[in-house]
Design a protein around this motif. Structure first.
Motif, PDB file in Angstrom:
ATOM      1  N   TRP A 209     113.960 -18.368 117.373  1.00  0.00           N
ATOM      2  CA  TRP A 209     114.386 -19.095 118.816  1.00  0.00           C
ATOM      3  C   TRP A 209     113.154 -20.147 119.133  1.00  0.00           C
ATOM      4  CZ3 TRP A 209     117.141 -14.797 122.009  1.00  0.00           C
ATOM      5  CH2 TRP A 209     118.692 -14.730 121.441  1.00  0.00           C
ATOM      6  N   ILE A 210     111.779 -19.607 119.161  1.00  0.00           N
ATOM      7  CA  ILE A 210     110.854 -20.591 119.630  1.00  0.00           C
ATOM      8  C   ILE A 210     110.884 -21.886 118.635  1.00  0.00           C
ATOM      9  CG2 ILE A 210     109.040 -19.507 118.591  1.00  0.00           C
ATOM     10  CD1 ILE A 210     109.030 -20.652 122.097  1.00  0.00           C
ATOM     11  N   GLU A 211     110.940 -21.725 117.334  1.00  0.00           N
ATOM     12  CA  GLU A 211     111.110 -22.621 116.395  1.00  0.00           C
ATOM     13  C   GLU A 211     111.964 -23.725 116.665  1.00  0.00           C
ATOM     14  OE1 GLU A 211     111.368 -20.629 112.702  1.00  0.00           O
ATOM     15  OE2 GLU A 211     109.289 -20.265 112.495  1.00  0.00           O
ATOM     16  N   GLU A 212     113.303 -23.269 116.995  1.00  0.00           N
ATOM     17  CA  GLU A 212     114.394 -24.116 117.158  1.00  0.00           C
ATOM     18  C   GLU A 212     113.929 -24.846 118.460  1.00  0.00           C
ATOM     19  OE1 GLU A 212     116.425 -25.117 115.209  1.00  0.00           O
ATOM     20  OE2 GLU A 212     118.088 -25.949 116.527  1.00  0.00           O
ATOM     21  N   PHE A 213     113.488 -23.793 119.625  1.00  0.00           N
ATOM     22  CA  PHE A 213     113.211 -24.859 120.803  1.00  0.00           C
ATOM     23  C   PHE A 213     112.056 -25.541 120.509  1.00  0.00           C
ATOM     24  CE2 PHE A 213     110.139 -25.132 124.331  1.00  0.00           C
ATOM     25  CZ  PHE A 213     110.983 -25.878 125.066  1.00  0.00           C
ATOM     26  N   ARG A 214     111.187 -25.458 119.755  1.00  0.00           N
ATOM     27  CA  ARG A 214     110.035 -26.758 119.762  1.00  0.00           C
ATOM     28  C   ARG A 214     110.493 -27.724 119.088  1.00  0.00           C
ATOM     29  NH1 ARG A 214     106.727 -22.484 116.999  1.00  0.00           N
ATOM     30  NH2 ARG A 214     105.701 -21.405 118.527  1.00  0.00           N
ATOM     31  N   ALA A 215     111.512 -27.821 118.044  1.00  0.00           N
ATOM     32  CA  ALA A 215     111.993 -28.945 117.604  1.00  0.00           C
ATOM     33  C   ALA A 215     113.061 -29.592 118.402  1.00  0.00           C
ATOM     34  CB  ALA A 215     112.572 -28.360 116.165  1.00  0.00           C
ATOM     35  N   LEU A 216     113.709 -28.960 119.008  1.00  0.00           N
ATOM     36  CA  LEU A 216     114.596 -29.403 120.108  1.00  0.00           C
ATOM     37  C   LEU A 216     113.762 -30.280 121.107  1.00  0.00           C
ATOM     38  CD1 LEU A 216     117.424 -26.713 120.395  1.00  0.00           C
ATOM     39  CD2 LEU A 216     117.760 -29.043 119.699  1.00  0.00           C
ATOM     40  N   HIS A 217     112.873 -29.520 121.663  1.00  0.00           N
ATOM     41  CA  HIS A 217     112.055 -30.163 122.642  1.00  0.00           C
ATOM     42  C   HIS A 217     111.297 -31.158 122.350  1.00  0.00           C
ATOM     43  CE1 HIS A 217     109.702 -30.041 126.333  1.00  0.00           C
ATOM     44  NE2 HIS A 217     108.367 -30.312 125.579  1.00  0.00           N
ATOM     45  N   ARG A 218     111.180 -31.335 120.893  1.00  0.00           N
ATOM     46  CA  ARG A 218     110.355 -32.765 120.528  1.00  0.00           C
ATOM     47  C   ARG A 218     111.644 -33.855 120.441  1.00  0.00           C
ATOM     48  NH1 ARG A 218     107.355 -29.270 117.056  1.00  0.00           N
ATOM     49  NH2 ARG A 218     108.880 -29.149 115.361  1.00  0.00           N
TER      50      ARG A 218
END
Ligand code: ZN
Length: 270
Positions: A209-218
């Protein structure tokens, strides 16, 4: 590396997150096999949701200061009204998750309309103003969006074809997309009948979830986490969720709020 485009979010926010909980309790099991009502041991995994998980989740959300959205099955609200009352009293958004937990794509238009209207009436009886909908199993039918539009429902959440909100053409309905990757059942869920031993560790899910969040945030996207009280509402997983939210908040400009707020912003700008 992708360069972020102009933000679609207000007040300098770069990305958005919604914590959502599908309160479907025993309805997915009963929908799949009505005979399970005679198996209290089996169903106890679902009964953990109203009995233990909902109070723990509400406490956690209060500690975090996060407004969340609970998508509730109408039949579950009839059977477990105390849990729904607690959610409504806590001020979190309540939205529809169908009347029984059956796939709308297997229903006629009239059956689906009946499911929607019954659920709106039941949830309205708790004093909730319902403006959102999530199809059971993320399985909207070809009629779903039209029915939502006719009933003044302002958003749906469950399509997997985007990373940002969009408007269904010719309607007032906004989609807030999610994905199996962000659904706890597909990675934590385990039932003794399905033959799949797939109980992931908290560390594994947090990493996904944090990996997906970081990429979505970018990319300036939207992360709709789709959780179930009986799944993520276990004690260690709630600690993981709290840590996850804390780490998200370390990122500049993340907007964590309920689906209704996100949909209203999208409706005003799309
Ligand atoms: Zn569900």
């Amino acid at each position: 590396m992708t360069t972020p485009s102009a933000s679609i979010w207000p007040d300098g926010h770069r990305s958005a997150v919604a914590l959502t909980f599908d309160l479907d309790i025993e309805s997915p099991f009963v929908g799949a096999d009505p005979a399970v009502v005679a198996r209290p041991g089996f169903l106890s995994q679902a009964h953990y949701a109203p009995k233990v998980a909902v109070p723990l989740i509400l406490d956690l959300l209060e500690r975090l200061g996060v407004d969340a959205t609970f998508f509730i099955v109408g039949k579950s609200a009839e059977d477990f009204p105390d849990a729904v009352r607690r959610i409504v009293d806590s001020g979190h958004e309540v939205a529809s998750h169908g009347y029984t937990h059956v796939s709308p794509s297997g229903l006629t238009r009239e059956e689906e309309r009946d499911q929607l209207e019954r659920t709106l009436e039941i949830l309205g009886g708790f004093g909730a103003e319902v403006v959102g909908y999530r199809a059971p199993f993320f399985e909207a039918s070809a009629n779903t969006v039209e029915l939502l539009h006719e009933h003044g429902i302002r958003y749906a959440s469950g399509m997997m074809d985007d990373i940002k909100p969009y408007r269904y053409p010719g309607t007032d309905v906004i989609e807030l997309p999610s994905q199996w990757l962000m659904d706890d059942w597909s990675i934590f869920g385990h039932g003794s009948d399905d033959g799949l031993a797939r109980i992931a560790t908290c560390a594994h899910v947090r990493q996904l979830w944090i990996e997906e969040f970081r990429a979505l945030h970018r990319l300036g996207g939207l992360m709709v986490l789709t959780m179930h009280p009986q799944v993520t509402g276990r004690p260690a997983r709630l600690e993981m969720l709290a840590d996850l939210v804390a780490e998200m908040r370390e990122h500049d400009g993340v907007w964590i709020t309920d689906c209704r707020t996100l949909a209203d912003h999208a409706a005003a700008t799309l």
